[in-house]
Design a protein around this motif. Structure first.
Motif, PDB file in Angstrom:
ATOM      1  N   PHE A  74      10.660  10.709   1.637  1.00 35.15           N
ATOM      2  CA  PHE A  74       9.563  10.793   0.677  1.00 35.15           C
ATOM      3  C   PHE A  74      10.087  10.706  -0.747  1.00 35.15           C
ATOM      4  O   PHE A  74      11.086  11.344  -1.095  1.00 35.15           O
ATOM      5  CB  PHE A  74       8.790  12.103   0.893  1.00 35.15           C
ATOM      6  N   ASP A  75       9.400   9.904  -1.564  1.00 33.06           N
ATOM      7  CA  ASP A  75       9.780   9.763  -2.966  1.00 33.06           C
ATOM      8  C   ASP A  75       9.596  11.087  -3.705  1.00 33.06           C
ATOM      9  O   ASP A  75      10.390  11.440  -4.567  1.00 33.06           O
ATOM     10  CB  ASP A  75       8.929   8.685  -3.652  1.00 33.06           C
ATOM     11  N   ARG A 133       0.924   7.947  -9.838  1.00 33.52           N
ATOM     12  CA  ARG A 133       2.176   8.041 -10.585  1.00 33.52           C
ATOM     13  C   ARG A 133       3.156   6.947 -10.143  1.00 33.52           C
ATOM     14  O   ARG A 133       3.165   6.553  -8.973  1.00 33.52           O
ATOM     15  CB  ARG A 133       2.818   9.415 -10.377  1.00 33.52           C
ATOM     16  N   PRO A 134       3.991   6.484 -11.089  1.00 35.16           N
ATOM     17  CA  PRO A 134       4.987   5.462 -10.706  1.00 35.16           C
ATOM     18  C   PRO A 134       6.028   6.047  -9.761  1.00 35.16           C
ATOM     19  O   PRO A 134       6.288   7.251  -9.760  1.00 35.16           O
ATOM     20  CB  PRO A 134       5.621   5.058 -12.045  1.00 35.16           C
ATOM     21  N   LYS A 135       6.618   5.174  -8.956  1.00 35.02           N
ATOM     22  CA  LYS A 135       7.643   5.555  -7.982  1.00 35.02           C
ATOM     23  C   LYS A 135       7.137   6.610  -7.001  1.00 35.02           C
ATOM     24  O   LYS A 135       7.869   7.501  -6.585  1.00 35.02           O
ATOM     25  CB  LYS A 135       8.911   6.036  -8.689  1.00 35.02           C
ATOM     26  N   HIS A 136       5.881   6.487  -6.626  1.00 36.67           N
ATOM     27  CA  HIS A 136       5.263   7.360  -5.624  1.00 36.67           C
ATOM     28  C   HIS A 136       4.736   6.479  -4.486  1.00 36.67           C
ATOM     29  O   HIS A 136       3.544   6.360  -4.265  1.00 36.67           O
ATOM     30  CB  HIS A 136       4.122   8.171  -6.240  1.00 36.67           C
ATOM     31  N   GLN A 137       5.651   5.823  -3.778  1.00 37.96           N
ATOM     32  CA  GLN A 137       5.259   4.921  -2.688  1.00 37.96           C
ATOM     33  C   GLN A 137       4.934   5.689  -1.399  1.00 37.96           C
ATOM     34  O   GLN A 137       4.012   5.338  -0.682  1.00 37.96           O
ATOM     35  CB  GLN A 137       6.373   3.910  -2.423  1.00 37.96           C
ATOM     36  N   ARG A 138       5.735   6.714  -1.125  1.00 35.60           N
ATOM     37  CA  ARG A 138       5.485   7.547   0.061  1.00 35.60           C
ATOM     38  C   ARG A 138       5.659   9.001  -0.368  1.00 35.60           C
ATOM     39  O   ARG A 138       6.736   9.404  -0.798  1.00 35.60           O
ATOM     40  CB  ARG A 138       6.441   7.214   1.208  1.00 35.60           C
ATOM     41  N   VAL A 139       4.584   9.771  -0.242  1.00 36.56           N
ATOM     42  CA  VAL A 139       4.544  11.133  -0.785  1.00 36.56           C
ATOM     43  C   VAL A 139       4.149  12.126   0.309  1.00 36.56           C
ATOM     44  O   VAL A 139       3.272  11.848   1.132  1.00 36.56           O
ATOM     45  CB  VAL A 139       3.537  11.210  -1.958  1.00 36.56           C
ATOM     46  N   LEU A 140       4.799  13.285   0.293  1.00 36.81           N
ATOM     47  CA  LEU A 140       4.460  14.386   1.198  1.00 36.81           C
ATOM     48  C   LEU A 140       3.760  15.475   0.400  1.00 36.81           C
ATOM     49  O   LEU A 140       4.267  15.902  -0.647  1.00 36.81           O
ATOM     50  CB  LEU A 140       5.718  14.949   1.849  1.00 36.81           C
ATOM     51  N   ASP A 164      -9.805  17.381  15.175  1.00 37.34           N
ATOM     52  CA  ASP A 164      -9.338  18.738  14.937  1.00 37.34           C
ATOM     53  C   ASP A 164      -8.227  18.651  13.896  1.00 37.34           C
ATOM     54  O   ASP A 164      -7.553  17.634  13.791  1.00 37.34           O
ATOM     55  CB  ASP A 164      -8.799  19.292  16.278  1.00 37.34           C
ATOM     56  N   MET A 165      -8.062  19.705  13.101  1.00 42.98           N
ATOM     57  CA  MET A 165      -7.002  19.698  12.105  1.00 42.98           C
ATOM     58  C   MET A 165      -6.185  20.994  12.256  1.00 42.98           C
ATOM     59  O   MET A 165      -6.320  21.912  11.468  1.00 42.98           O
ATOM     60  CB  MET A 165      -7.588  19.587  10.704  1.00 42.98           C
ATOM     61  N   PRO A 166      -5.333  21.061  13.290  1.00 41.01           N
ATOM     62  CA  PRO A 166      -4.582  22.285  13.546  1.00 41.01           C
ATOM     63  C   PRO A 166      -3.488  22.524  12.506  1.00 41.01           C
ATOM     64  O   PRO A 166      -3.151  21.616  11.733  1.00 41.01           O
ATOM     65  CB  PRO A 166      -3.956  22.021  14.922  1.00 41.01           C
ATOM     66  N   ASN A 167      -2.953  23.732  12.509  1.00 44.00           N
ATOM     67  CA  ASN A 167      -1.845  24.045  11.615  1.00 44.00           C
ATOM     68  C   ASN A 167      -0.719  23.034  11.805  1.00 44.00           C
ATOM     69  O   ASN A 167      -0.428  22.615  12.927  1.00 44.00           O
ATOM     70  CB  ASN A 167      -1.307  25.447  11.887  1.00 44.00           C
ATOM     71  N   CYS A 168      -0.111  22.639  10.702  1.00 45.91           N
ATOM     72  CA  CYS A 168       1.039  21.721  10.653  1.00 45.91           C
ATOM     73  C   CYS A 168       0.718  20.286  11.081  1.00 45.91           C
ATOM     74  O   CYS A 168       1.638  19.493  11.262  1.00 45.91           O
ATOM     75  CB  CYS A 168       2.234  22.257  11.445  1.00 45.91           C
ATOM     76  N   CYS A 169      -0.564  19.947  11.206  1.00 51.49           N
ATOM     77  CA  CYS A 169      -0.874  18.535  11.449  1.00 51.49           C
ATOM     78  C   CYS A 169      -0.619  17.765  10.152  1.00 51.49           C
ATOM     79  O   CYS A 169      -0.585  18.338   9.062  1.00 51.49           O
ATOM     80  CB  CYS A 169      -2.321  18.357  11.903  1.00 51.49           C
ATOM     81  N   VAL A 170      -0.416  16.462  10.291  1.00 51.30           N
ATOM     82  CA  VAL A 170      -0.208  15.593   9.138  1.00 51.30           C
ATOM     83  C   VAL A 170      -1.224  14.458   9.198  1.00 51.30           C
ATOM     84  O   VAL A 170      -1.360  13.795  10.232  1.00 51.30           O
ATOM     85  CB  VAL A 170       1.230  15.009   9.112  1.00 51.30           C
ATOM     86  N   LEU A 171      -1.919  14.245   8.093  1.00 44.11           N
ATOM     87  CA  LEU A 171      -2.811  13.093   7.967  1.00 44.11           C
ATOM     88  C   LEU A 171      -2.046  12.009   7.218  1.00 44.11           C
ATOM     89  O   LEU A 171      -1.558  12.242   6.108  1.00 44.11           O
ATOM     90  CB  LEU A 171      -4.070  13.454   7.171  1.00 44.11           C
ATOM     91  N   ARG A 172      -1.910  10.848   7.852  1.00 42.46           N
ATOM     92  CA  ARG A 172      -1.272   9.714   7.173  1.00 42.46           C
ATOM     93  C   ARG A 172      -2.380   8.881   6.546  1.00 42.46           C
ATOM     94  O   ARG A 172      -3.282   8.402   7.240  1.00 42.46           O
ATOM     95  CB  ARG A 172      -0.447   8.873   8.150  1.00 42.46           C
ATOM     96  N   MET A 187       0.834  -1.191   0.000  1.00 47.33           N
ATOM     97  CA  MET A 187       0.000   0.000   0.000  1.00 47.33           C
ATOM     98  C   MET A 187       0.880   1.258   0.000  1.00 47.33           C
ATOM     99  O   MET A 187       1.853   1.344   0.734  1.00 47.33           O
ATOM    100  CB  MET A 187      -0.912   0.011   1.238  1.00 47.33           C
ATOM    101  N   LYS A 188       0.522   2.220  -0.825  1.00 45.29           N
ATOM    102  CA  LYS A 188       1.237   3.482  -0.860  1.00 45.29           C
ATOM    103  C   LYS A 188       0.826   4.355   0.330  1.00 45.29           C
ATOM    104  O   LYS A 188      -0.256   4.170   0.892  1.00 45.29           O
ATOM    105  CB  LYS A 188       0.937   4.223  -2.169  1.00 45.29           C
ATOM    106  N   GLU A 189       1.680   5.323   0.672  1.00 48.34           N
ATOM    107  CA  GLU A 189       1.403   6.217   1.797  1.00 48.34           C
ATOM    108  C   GLU A 189       1.415   7.667   1.344  1.00 48.34           C
ATOM    109  O   GLU A 189       2.329   8.108   0.658  1.00 48.34           O
ATOM    110  CB  GLU A 189       2.471   6.059   2.879  1.00 48.34           C
TER     111      GLU A 189
END
Length: 197
Positions: free
Chosen positions: A50-51, A134-141, A168-176, A1-3
């Motif tokens: 990140f790829d 896209r190819p070679k996009h296994q983990r993307v930021l 809550d979705m505060p500034n600089c949070c990251v959704l994985r 699974m890609k991330e």
């Protein structure tokens, strides 16, 4: 699974002043810069690489990405914040209290030159799906914006589920998020406020 690591930009001057910012932009505050650096340090400490990296075309997002990582990135209009039309740069208290139950709410901003909820949902889904396919996009930021991110999640999560899992979705949070066979799944939220100093 890609991330997919989908991040909200750092705190801005408009965030601090409680002004509506969608299509309009404002710079990161000193706290916003510190938040982005803290999240960058955390991701590095976790050994995450990140790829590829992407950001919206808005300065607050690209500035955040540059504080998180030094790797090259691509700017995409499809990742920009919801356009609020004439409500842009106005006090946040002027926004209606959306319930997301009344169908009329979906097009509230359209008569004022803004986008509908469906437009934001569709462009975020299209843009992020294209990136992850896209190819070679296994983990993307990807660095985007709070309400655009909420609308993206609404493509595959109910608002009740978002309220329970994301809260809550505060500034600089990251959704994985996971991505497999053309579908996204929510895995985790990383809240910068909860990270060790």
């Amino acid at each position: 699974m890609k991330e997919l690591y989908l991040m909200r930009h750092g705190e801005t001057v408009f965030n601090k002043r409680k002004l509506i910012q969608g299509a309009v932009d404002s710079p990161l505050t000193a706290d916003g810069i510190k938040m982005a650096q803290k999240m960058g340090a955390y991701l590095k400490k976790q050994g995450l690489t990140f790829d590829h990296a992407y950001t919206s075309t808005q300065e607050r997002a690209s500035d955040t990405l540059e504080l998180v990582t030094k790797q090259p990135y691509e700017r995409l209009k499809g990742l920009k914040e919801w356009d609020f039309g004439l409500f842009e740069a106005q006090p946040q208290y002027l926004l209606p209290k959306f319930t997301f139950k009344d169908p009329a709410e979906a097009s509230f901003f359209v008569p004022y030159g803004g986008e509908s909820t469906q437009q934001v949902m569709a462009r975020m889904q299209k843009t992020l799906s294209k990136i992850m396919a896209r190819p070679k996009h296994q983990r993307v930021l990807v660095v985007s914006h709070g309400l655009a991110m909420w609308m993206f999640l609404a493509n595959f999560m109910s608002f009740a589920e978002m309220a329970e899992k994301v809260k809550d979705m505060p500034n600089c949070c990251v959704l994985r998020l996971g991505y497999d066979a053309g579908k996204f799944t929510f895995e985790q939220i990383i809240d910068v406020r909860n990270l060790p100093e």
